[in-house]
Scaffold this active site. Structure first.
Site, PDB file in Angstrom:
ATOM      1  N   CYS A 143       0.491  -1.372   0.914  1.00 15.13           N
ATOM      2  CA  CYS A 143       1.136  -1.976  -0.362  1.00 15.13           C
ATOM      3  C   CYS A 143       1.938  -1.112  -1.408  1.00 15.13           C
ATOM      4  O   CYS A 143       2.935  -1.703  -1.830  1.00 15.13           O
ATOM      5  CB  CYS A 143       0.012  -2.771  -1.298  1.00 15.13           C
ATOM      6  SG  CYS A 143      -0.949  -4.187  -0.184  1.00 15.13           S
ATOM      7  N   ARG A 178       1.215  14.088  -0.826  1.00 16.13           N
ATOM      8  CA  ARG A 178       1.318  13.599   0.394  1.00 16.13           C
ATOM      9  C   ARG A 178       0.053  13.127   0.991  1.00 16.13           C
ATOM     10  O   ARG A 178      -0.433  13.565   1.955  1.00 16.13           O
ATOM     11  CB  ARG A 178       1.716  14.881   1.060  1.00 16.13           C
ATOM     12  CG  ARG A 178       2.433  14.693   2.699  1.00 16.13           C
ATOM     13  CD  ARG A 178       2.781  16.036   3.470  1.00 16.13           C
ATOM     14  NE  ARG A 178       3.461  16.803   2.757  1.00 16.13           N
ATOM     15  CZ  ARG A 178       3.416  17.998   2.421  1.00 16.13           C
ATOM     16  NH1 ARG A 178       2.425  18.883   3.046  1.00 16.13           N
ATOM     17  NH2 ARG A 178       4.389  18.890   1.851  1.00 16.13           N
ATOM     18  N   SER A 179      -0.568  12.243   0.209  1.00 11.34           N
ATOM     19  CA  SER A 179      -1.798  11.759   0.552  1.00 11.34           C
ATOM     20  C   SER A 179      -1.552  10.859   1.973  1.00 11.34           C
ATOM     21  O   SER A 179      -0.538  10.174   2.061  1.00 11.34           O
ATOM     22  CB  SER A 179      -2.372  10.989  -0.334  1.00 11.34           C
ATOM     23  OG  SER A 179      -1.777   9.665  -0.721  1.00 11.34           O
ATOM     24  N   ASP A 201       3.577  18.904  -1.908  1.00 11.42           N
ATOM     25  CA  ASP A 201       2.442  18.850  -2.341  1.00 11.42           C
ATOM     26  C   ASP A 201       1.805  20.508  -2.651  1.00 11.42           C
ATOM     27  O   ASP A 201       2.815  21.319  -2.611  1.00 11.42           O
ATOM     28  CB  ASP A 201       1.207  18.238  -1.582  1.00 11.42           C
ATOM     29  CG  ASP A 201       0.945  18.966  -0.183  1.00 11.42           C
ATOM     30  OD1 ASP A 201       1.327  20.210   0.144  1.00 11.42           O
ATOM     31  OD2 ASP A 201      -0.258  18.587   0.537  1.00 11.42           O
TER      32      ASP A 201
END
Lengths: 305, 305
Positions: A143, A178-179, A201
């Site tokens: 999402c 950068r999860s 990151d």
């Protein structure tokens, strides 16, 4: 100040309208979304409340189930098997560690409105856009990354003159975060759509791209030695999602007329962004909830195919 | 001192012997295992070297492929599609974060000798022991937890008088470590086999069990308020896997005649364990490598079914 600030509510409005009419037109009545809240996290509770409110606006039946975290897995399995449930969302964090990623895969792909199960993530990274060979069923995209794509489409970053799938060709984008849930999939999505993406990151900078002439069918990732402050001046679009209040982008490093999008709960851009940006989107949350509902409708449709 | 110390090499020997004769008897020749090393971790390199050496002993063809981590996913996908490859092992950590869990799911379940993909983990947690309704294909169990089960069988903790699946009924076990790769699956496996398991980590103690009279078909998890030092005196078996050199079990809390098993790379039990334990297994690594090969043989067999 020439900078135009666009609120998520305005961007979400057209999706909400579209959802409302699609749902009203359904022969089977409104679809049902079940949300599982298994933590005491105030952000998660707020997100759940917000899901409920926007579902009410579009006509989706939303049922919030509060469970303790030890019962959550079983509750998901029950909902997977319940034909009255069209979609499932879990409000993370639950355990706050790798067990959450296990739970993401417990949700059936046929009901995974968040698009977090392995099949959908794998397809997204591999630029596989359909679930079937006949190209009848589009893949579900997580999402928040999807919401950011929709925001970029809305504000003209995607160039609709270019062929579908290549509409970011020529654009240079930074994604700061950068999860595994947002930053990495977002960088991959944008690169698969043709952009050169600097993924930034705390550990360094990587480049996601389909190479010169977007010759590759899907993006590759390369580590680069440049630092964030060296790549930010090159970027047409800077997207941030750093989950700490103290982090602020140094706007002096940004190019004049940059497009700035923030998806963190905190404001990662200081006020000075308005002296630099041509377009500024301070949050995307409302678009994310619209995308959740869009994924739900899509899955409800697939359940009949 | 009445404590009997059992080395993993001795326990692994019978499995190695069994593997050797099964492999020699195969009509198709030896199976092929591909290992991917994409890091500079000395433990991973050592484990890879060790895999190669033990494969040589049993007759398995082992091929170590060194790749950079950005190319690893593609390399796994290639091996998934290569009919000459019967099994795949990845030496973790690669990225050292959730992306590693993503990679675990990129390995095809038909070649996942480590048993780390979601399908195998899910089945293990849910006490589903077969992949098919006809019960022809047993599930693949993650190597280290499986190795510890085999160690416990070897040293008589499993009571073979009891029905299969209930052979730990009446046993109280502590597992010190609740990682997603070993500690949590191990606690679940032992509880599914009938034990009452105290799962201990820095955040507290949980109980995994099938309830009074092992009435449940699979384990439930409950948080408890007791501390480690309160539950350890109750345990017949204490299994440790704390990955730091400084951690030592306080042997004064253990019951006399306890069974002590260590699966950490470090010695979690101090020398005083020999004054307390009836049986002590200081490491399990060699049994783990034997289980890896056992899983490979099983998968190679399934590939023909």
């Amino acid at each position: 100040m020439p900078c135009k600030t666009l609120l998520a509510s305005g961007i979400a409005a057209k999706f909400t309208e579209e959802l409302r009419s699609l749902i009203a037109a359904r022969a089977d009545g409104p679809p049902t979304l079940v949300g599982f809240l298994a933590n005491e996290d105030p952000f998660a509770a707020k997100y759940a409340e917000w899901t409920g409110k926007t579902c009410e606006e579009t006509g989706i039946k939303f049922e919030l189930r509060r469970v303790d975290r030890e019962s959550l897995e079983e509750a998901i399995v029950d909902a997977n098997g319940d034909v009255r449930v069209n979609g499932i969302i879990v409000y993370y964090p639950v355990f706050g560690d790798r067990q959450d990623q296990y739970l993401q895969n417990v949700v059936s792909p046929t009901k995974d409105v968040e698009g977090l199960c392995h099949q959908y993530c794998y397809n997204m990274y591999h630029n596989v856009r359909f679930l079937d060979e006949e190209k009848q069923r589009k893949c579900i995209i997580p999402c928040t990354p999807l919401a950011i794509v929709k925001v970029l489409e809305h504000i003209g970053v995607y160039n609709s003159i270019l062929p579908y799938g290549d509409r970011l060709h020529g654009k240079t984008v930074a994604v700061i975060n950068r999860s595994e849930v947002v930053g990495r999939p977002l960088a991959a999505l944008l690169a698969n759509d043709g952009a050169k993406v600097y993924s930034v990151d705390v550990n360094g900078v990587q480049v996601f791209s389909r190479g010169p002439g977007i010759a590759l069918a899907r993006h590759k990732v390369a580590e680069v030695s440049e630092k964030a402050e060296e790549v930010l001046p090159l970027c047409d679009v800077v997207i941030t999602g750093v989950p700490v209040e103290s982090y602020k982008v140094d706007t002096s490093t940004l190019k004049d007329g940059v497009v700035a999008v923030n998806f963190s709960s905190y404001r990662n851009f200081p006020d000075s962004i308005k002296q630099k940006a041509s377009l500024y989107v301070p949050s995307v949350g409302k678009v994310t909830v619209a995308m959740l509902q869009r994924n739900l409708l899509r899955l409800a449709e697939y359940q009949h195919m």
